[in-house]
Each structure stands twice: as structure tokens, then as C-alpha cells.
Design a protein around this motif. Structure first.
Motif, PDB file in Angstrom:
ATOM      1  N   VAL A 108      -5.055  -3.431  -8.847  1.00 36.54           N
ATOM      2  CA  VAL A 108      -5.185  -2.340  -8.109  1.00 36.54           C
ATOM      3  C   VAL A 108      -6.384  -2.228  -7.105  1.00 36.54           C
ATOM      4  CG1 VAL A 108      -3.586  -0.985  -9.437  1.00 36.54           C
ATOM      5  CG2 VAL A 108      -5.809  -0.626  -9.909  1.00 36.54           C
ATOM      6  N   LYS A 123       0.809  -1.210   0.026  1.00 41.27           N
ATOM      7  CA  LYS A 123       0.078   0.032   0.120  1.00 41.27           C
ATOM      8  C   LYS A 123       1.011   1.302   0.061  1.00 41.27           C
ATOM      9  CE  LYS A 123      -2.033  -2.005   3.723  1.00 41.27           C
ATOM     10  NZ  LYS A 123      -1.559  -3.255   3.533  1.00 41.27           N
ATOM     11  N   THR A 136      -5.923  10.310  -8.221  1.00 45.06           N
ATOM     12  CA  THR A 136      -5.479   9.120  -7.377  1.00 45.06           C
ATOM     13  C   THR A 136      -5.790   7.942  -8.462  1.00 45.06           C
ATOM     14  OG1 THR A 136      -6.158   9.784  -5.254  1.00 45.06           O
ATOM     15  CG2 THR A 136      -6.020   7.445  -5.671  1.00 45.06           C
ATOM     16  N   LEU A 190      -3.128   4.790 -10.334  1.00 46.58           N
ATOM     17  CA  LEU A 190      -3.325   3.328 -10.338  1.00 46.58           C
ATOM     18  C   LEU A 190      -3.277   2.837 -11.639  1.00 46.58           C
ATOM     19  CD1 LEU A 190      -6.370   3.023  -7.560  1.00 46.58           C
ATOM     20  CD2 LEU A 190      -3.949   2.647  -7.322  1.00 46.58           C
ATOM     21  N   VAL A 221      -4.222   1.933  -2.521  1.00 44.88           N
ATOM     22  CA  VAL A 221      -4.218   3.366  -1.883  1.00 44.88           C
ATOM     23  C   VAL A 221      -4.324   3.073  -0.325  1.00 44.88           C
ATOM     24  CG1 VAL A 221      -5.015   5.636  -2.080  1.00 44.88           C
ATOM     25  CG2 VAL A 221      -5.094   4.391  -4.164  1.00 44.88           C
ATOM     26  N   TRP A 239      -1.988  -3.760  -5.450  1.00 41.20           N
ATOM     27  CA  TRP A 239      -1.413  -2.349  -5.113  1.00 41.20           C
ATOM     28  C   TRP A 239      -2.690  -1.575  -4.468  1.00 41.20           C
ATOM     29  CZ3 TRP A 239      -0.295   2.663  -7.608  1.00 41.20           C
ATOM     30  CH2 TRP A 239       0.615   3.580  -6.791  1.00 41.20           C
ATOM     31  N   ILE A 252     -10.871  -1.335 -10.391  1.00 38.36           N
ATOM     32  CA  ILE A 252     -10.580  -1.188  -8.828  1.00 38.36           C
ATOM     33  C   ILE A 252     -11.077  -2.601  -8.510  1.00 38.36           C
ATOM     34  CG2 ILE A 252     -10.945  -0.470  -6.636  1.00 38.36           C
ATOM     35  CD1 ILE A 252      -9.691   1.516  -8.730  1.00 38.36           C
TER      36      ILE A 252
END
Length: 320
Positions: A148, A80, A132, A136, A120, A118, A171
């Protein structure tokens, strides 16, 4: 250990993930190596870390293992970014510049050219979600991240960034706290994730250690609650309400012939919508019961009783 699909993505991970927040700080290299060996032997695959854990020390320790006896293909790495260290402490910063520079530093410490997932680390109200999301997108399109997602996002922000991602790398997951002592995600985050095809990774399924029952009478000298840097992390769950839930959990565990730890973890894994539960331990000995609990099947009647005693408060507009 069973594996589960992360939402509607193609990523599959172990139902238990190994949390490494204490690695290189409270957990040294030898103990961490024993934990990882036991985790892999049990069929686990997903390692959870973050750039901010021990100021990068956790990632560096994982990297040293991957450069030794553990092959990169044996593990899936979730890390993260988005907590920037300043003189005043950690600051949430999900800007494109900070996210991507943090990812590059993470890859260097981990000794790999990519991470499997990965995230946020936290929602940043000062940075537009479009920016943001662009970070990603860059990470996924350049191969630095296979999948992500987000972590600790409120429901509306999680849904918004997932919707903005239409036509871009999706996402895939959200990582949020979830246990018998913290069920707030059931109001909006969990149903939104299910509707959007996102997997849910639950951190601290043992209620920051409180659901093991070890804090019922006193604070053990060697526990997180007794440490300078983690006492504030545990303190919110040393209240009267938590004591009632822990008492009910201990009663249920006694009836099953299980430990409170096993029962609490089995409850979490029994919950619909939870892809994986992230368990962390200071030692390999502490980790062993959690690995064993992954195979337990909680009876529906016990699950319902625990649901009732730990039900989160809900009001308008979730409930009318």
C-alpha cells in the motif's frame, strides 16, 4: 528492462510502468492490447491505473485482458482510490468507507482477488490520516492489496502517515508527478521518501507530453492539448518557462543523436530516488520510443546541464 526495489519493501517493479489513464476513453481495446503486448515484450511488469480513470473503464479494460490472453501473474497492478464521483464532479474522499468500497469495486472490474500496489489517490484534509491508514491496513491484512501507499501527498502528510504506520503494514510507495517541468518533489517529498524507505513512482515524466517537443510551434489537432477533457491538463506547461526547458532539451537531444522524448525519459530514470517512471500513450506506436528509451544511459554532463536549466525554485527553509 531493468527492475528496481520499491523503497525498502520486498516489492520489485519494472523501471517503466505503463500508464492507462486514457484506456477505454481515448485508447480502445485493440490499441490497449497492442500497448500491453509491447510493454510485456520489453520486460515491463507494472500497470498503473485508478478507479477514477474513465470512471472505472480503464480497470474494466485491464480486467478483460486478464480474462483473455494475459495471465494475472504476468503483470503487477497498481490502482488508486480516493476520488469519489458526484454530480459536481470528482471529490477527494479518503475515508475508510469510500476507500474500501472503491477497492472492492476495482477488484471486481479487474477480475482479480488482489492488486499488487494500492494507493490513496490524493491527500484528503477532511479525513484523519489515522482513518485513511486504517483502510490501508485492512486492505493489506485481508490480502486485497499486497503493498500500500499514497499518491499526490504533500511531504508532511506523506511523512506523517508513514510514521503512523509503524508496527502496521508499511507505506511502501508514493506516486507523484516528476519531470524536467515539475521538480517540486525534490524539495521535501523525495528526501522524505528516501529517509522513510519509500519507493517513488513518477507520473508524467514527459511533462504531460510537452517534453516530446510536439507543442513547440502549435497544438496538434490530435494531441491531448486539443481535446476537450485533457486540454486543461496540458495547458500549465505551455508557458514561457517550459519553452526554455524544452529548447534546452532539444539542444541536448540533438547533440546525443536522440529524440527529446528519449532524452527527457532518460533524465527521469537517471534521477536518484526514482523507482519507476509511468509512461502513457494513446497508441502502441507512440509508446514504442518510450520503451526503447528505458535502455539509454544519459551522460552525467548532459544530466547536469538539464538539471541547471530546469532547477525548481527553492527558498526558506529548504535553502538559506
Amino acid at each position: 528492462m531493468e527492475r528496481a526495489r520499491v523503497g525498502s519493501s520486498g516489492l520489485e517493479v519494472s523501471r517503466l510502468a505503463l500508464g492507462t489513464m486514457t484506456w477505454s476513453r481515448d485508447t480502445g481495446a485493440d490499441e490497449a492490447g497492442q500497448q500491453l503486448d509491447a510493454f510485456l515484450d520489453a520486460g515491463g511488469t507494472l500497470l498503473d491505473t485508478a478507479a477514477s480513470y474513465a470512471d472505472g473503464g480503464s480497470e474494466a479494460l485491464i480486467g478483460s485482458m486478464l480474462g483473455g490472453t494475459i495471465a494475472r501473474g504476468e503483470v503487477q497492478i497498481c490502482t488508486k482510490a480516493g476520488i469519489r464521483r458526484t454530480e459536481r464532479g470528482g471529490v477527494v474522499d479518503a475515508s475508510r468507507d469510500t476507500l474500501l468500497s472503491t477497492l472492492d469495486a476495482s477488484l471486481t472490474r479487474l477480475g482479480t482477488d488482489h492488486v499488487d500496489l494500492w494507493l490513496v489517490h490524493a491527500f484528503d484534509p477532511a479525513t484523519p490520516l489515522e482513518e485513511t491508514l486504517h483502510a490501508l491496513e485492512i486492505a493489506a491484512n485481508t490480502g486485497r492489496a499486497r503493498y500500500v501507499g499514497v499518491s499526490n501527498f504533500p511531504g508532511w502528510a506523506m511523512a506523517r502517515i508513514a510514521t503512523l504506520a509503524t508496527g502496521r503494514p508499511s507505506i511502501a510507495a508514493t506516486q507523484v508527478e516528476y519531470s524536467l517541468l515539475e521538480r517540486g518533489i525534490e524539495r521535501e517529498v523525495l528526501p522524505a521518501a528516501q529517509a522513510l524507505g519509500m519507493g517513488v513512482l513518477g507520473w508524467s515524466p514527459l511533462g504531460r507530453g510537452v517534453l516530446t517537443g510536439k507543442y513547440r510551434d502549435a497544438v496538434p489537432a490530435d494531441s491531448r492539448a486539443a481535446s476537450d477533457h485533457l486540454s486543461g491538463f496540458v495547458a500549465p506547461y505551455l508557458d514561457q518557462r517550459s519553452g526554455i526547458v524544452v529548447g534546452a532539451l532539444e539542444t541536448a537531444a540533438e547533440g546525443l543523436g536522440w529524440t527529446p522524448l528519449e532524452t527527457a525519459l532518460a533524465w527521469a530514470l537517471h534521477r536518484p530516488g526514482l523507482t519507476s517512471a509511468i509512461v502513457g500513450a494513446r497508441t502502441a506506436k507512440q509508446l514504442a520510443p518510450a520503451l526503447a528509451a528505458a535502455a539509454l544511459d544519459l551522460p552525467d554532463a548532459i544530466a547536469q546541464a538539464l538539471d541547471e536549466v530546469s532547477a525548481p525554485p527553492a527558498g526558506y527553509p529548504e535553502r538559506r
